[in-house]
Design an enzyme around this catalytic site. Structure first.
Site, PDB file in Angstrom:
ATOM      1  N   ARG A 102       0.814  -1.211   0.000  1.00  0.00           N
ATOM      2  CA  ARG A 102       0.000   0.000   0.000  1.00  0.00           C
ATOM      3  C   ARG A 102       0.852   1.267   0.000  1.00  0.00           C
ATOM      4  O   ARG A 102       0.549   2.225  -0.712  1.00  0.00           O
ATOM      5  CB  ARG A 102      -0.919  -0.001   1.222  1.00  0.00           C
ATOM      6  CG  ARG A 102      -1.972   1.102   1.235  1.00  0.00           C
ATOM      7  CD  ARG A 102      -3.049   0.866   0.201  1.00  0.00           C
ATOM      8  NE  ARG A 102      -2.789   1.519  -1.076  1.00  0.00           N
ATOM      9  CZ  ARG A 102      -3.320   1.128  -2.216  1.00  0.00           C
ATOM     10  NH1 ARG A 102      -4.122   0.092  -2.274  1.00  0.00           N
ATOM     11  NH2 ARG A 102      -3.043   1.781  -3.331  1.00  0.00           N
ATOM     12  N   LYS A 137       2.209  25.156  -3.980  1.00  0.00           N
ATOM     13  CA  LYS A 137       0.932  24.597  -3.536  1.00  0.00           C
ATOM     14  C   LYS A 137       1.040  23.074  -3.495  1.00  0.00           C
ATOM     15  O   LYS A 137       0.483  22.354  -4.322  1.00  0.00           O
ATOM     16  CB  LYS A 137      -0.195  25.066  -4.456  1.00  0.00           C
ATOM     17  CG  LYS A 137      -0.408  26.578  -4.386  1.00  0.00           C
ATOM     18  CD  LYS A 137      -1.449  27.052  -5.387  1.00  0.00           C
ATOM     19  CE  LYS A 137      -1.625  28.565  -5.312  1.00  0.00           C
ATOM     20  NZ  LYS A 137      -2.583  29.074  -6.316  1.00  0.00           N
ATOM     21  N   LYS A 169       3.958  39.732  -3.146  1.00  0.00           N
ATOM     22  CA  LYS A 169       2.567  39.582  -3.550  1.00  0.00           C
ATOM     23  C   LYS A 169       1.739  40.745  -3.020  1.00  0.00           C
ATOM     24  O   LYS A 169       2.262  41.667  -2.382  1.00  0.00           O
ATOM     25  CB  LYS A 169       2.034  38.233  -3.066  1.00  0.00           C
ATOM     26  CG  LYS A 169       2.805  37.047  -3.661  1.00  0.00           C
ATOM     27  CD  LYS A 169       2.338  35.719  -3.132  1.00  0.00           C
ATOM     28  CE  LYS A 169       0.976  35.330  -3.681  1.00  0.00           C
ATOM     29  NZ  LYS A 169       1.004  35.023  -5.116  1.00  0.00           N
ATOM     30  N   GLU A 197       4.441  40.177  -8.026  1.00  0.00           N
ATOM     31  CA  GLU A 197       3.101  39.928  -8.549  1.00  0.00           C
ATOM     32  C   GLU A 197       2.493  41.240  -9.006  1.00  0.00           C
ATOM     33  O   GLU A 197       2.414  42.206  -8.242  1.00  0.00           O
ATOM     34  CB  GLU A 197       2.233  39.300  -7.462  1.00  0.00           C
ATOM     35  CG  GLU A 197       0.811  38.987  -7.912  1.00  0.00           C
ATOM     36  CD  GLU A 197      -0.010  38.419  -6.777  1.00  0.00           C
ATOM     37  OE1 GLU A 197      -0.014  37.191  -6.621  1.00  0.00           O
ATOM     38  OE2 GLU A 197      -0.634  39.214  -6.045  1.00  0.00           O
ATOM     39  N   ASP A 218      -0.698  38.415 -12.782  1.00  0.00           N
ATOM     40  CA  ASP A 218      -1.674  37.604 -12.066  1.00  0.00           C
ATOM     41  C   ASP A 218      -3.091  37.775 -12.587  1.00  0.00           C
ATOM     42  O   ASP A 218      -3.601  38.897 -12.677  1.00  0.00           O
ATOM     43  CB  ASP A 218      -1.635  37.963 -10.575  1.00  0.00           C
ATOM     44  CG  ASP A 218      -2.461  37.012  -9.727  1.00  0.00           C
ATOM     45  OD1 ASP A 218      -2.356  35.793  -9.946  1.00  0.00           O
ATOM     46  OD2 ASP A 218      -3.201  37.482  -8.855  1.00  0.00           O
TER      47      ASP A 218
END
Length: 281
Positions: A102, A137, A169, A197, A218
């Protein structure tokens, strides 16, 4: 086979994953049902057309429980193969193989799913000159593996963490007061790679004037992206990001951006349908 990745401890990963399954009691099913001296031959195969990733990790799981297992890797990570392809052939102690099954399958299914989705995106932008990037991410603790899988699918790794480039950002800009001021502070800190960004066209010149080395454009529509790329004029690399899908990435690539980053490669890739079938020797 020796498998190494930067910032990844393979023995620790194998040990912790197996420990999660075994706890203190171990594999009580195999211990009860399978004789200690029994052996099995098995084949890991794919029921999907896939781009393969993770086979050396599967090998490491089996060898951790049976150092004498005989393993033949029939394809290599990065290979794209049709449904029905055999991936690994192995013969070893039955209890060990069933106990490791597994963990080995989970890892290969997950990484192959990422590599397969990545290859679809790479193929969709072939010939445009744009390069596909992954993102941060990722599932906590699995970043090195997931970014390895995107490489197997043909993407280029973006930042590995918060340490290898500045990424300014919107929230950084809000606190700093402006795009220009945020970039100036990063330059003053001696940071060489400064990605900024950009949400609006009017932020481009202030970012470049302050010392940005890479602009992340963006959530812009292709027409807006094309205008932004023209305005930048090759002074720094440009990156399209935000909401990129398989059905939209070609139009985005055709705008002339240098890079396209896609979070869903590691966020949303479905596991590949890969199984391990055993036959008594």
């Amino acid at each position: 086979m020796t498998f190494t990745l930067d910032r990844f401890d393979l023995p620790a990963f194998i040990a912790s994953t197996l420990s999660e399954d075994l706890s203190e009691a171990g594999d009580i099913t195999s211990a009860a049902v399978i004789p200690a001296d029994a052996t099995f031959a098995g084949v890991m195969d794919t029921r999907d057309a896939v781009t393969v990733a993770g086979l050396p990790l599967a090998e490491a799981f089996f060898r951790a429980l049976d150092p004498d297992v005989k393993i033949e890797l029939l394809v290599r990570d990065g290979d794209s193969v049709p449904a029905g392809t055999d991936l690994i052939r192995l013969t070893g102690k039955a209890r060990a193989m069933l106990t490791a099954e597994r963990s080995a399958l989970n890892t290969v299914q997950h990484l192959t799913g990422i590599a397969t989705m990545t290859r679809q995106y790479v193929d969709r932008i072939a010939g445009t000159g744009a390069t596909l990037l992954d993102t941060r991410k990722t599932i906590p603790g699995l970043r090195a593996l997931e970014k390895y899988a995107t490489r197997m699918g043909g993407a280029t790794n973006h930042r590995m963490g918060l340490w290898d480039a500045a990424m300014i950002k919107d929230n950084h800009v809000a606190v700093a007061g402006s795009v220009g001021e945020a970039v100036r502070r990063a330059v003053a800190a001696g940071i060489e790679r400064i990605i900024v960004e950009i949400d609006r066209i009017d932020q481009i010149e202030p970012a470049l004037a302050a010392g940005a080395t890479h602009l992340l454009l963006d959530n812009m529509e292709p027409a807006t992206l094309r205008g932004a790329v023209m305005l930048v004029g090759g002074r720094v690399p440009t990156e399209a990001s935000g909401g990129v899908r398989l059905d939209t990435i070609r139009a985005i690539a055709d705008t002339g951006v240098t890079y396209i980053s896609v979070g869903r490669l590691t966020q949303s890739a479905p596991a590949a349908d890969i199984g391990l079938d055993f036959a008594s020797t």
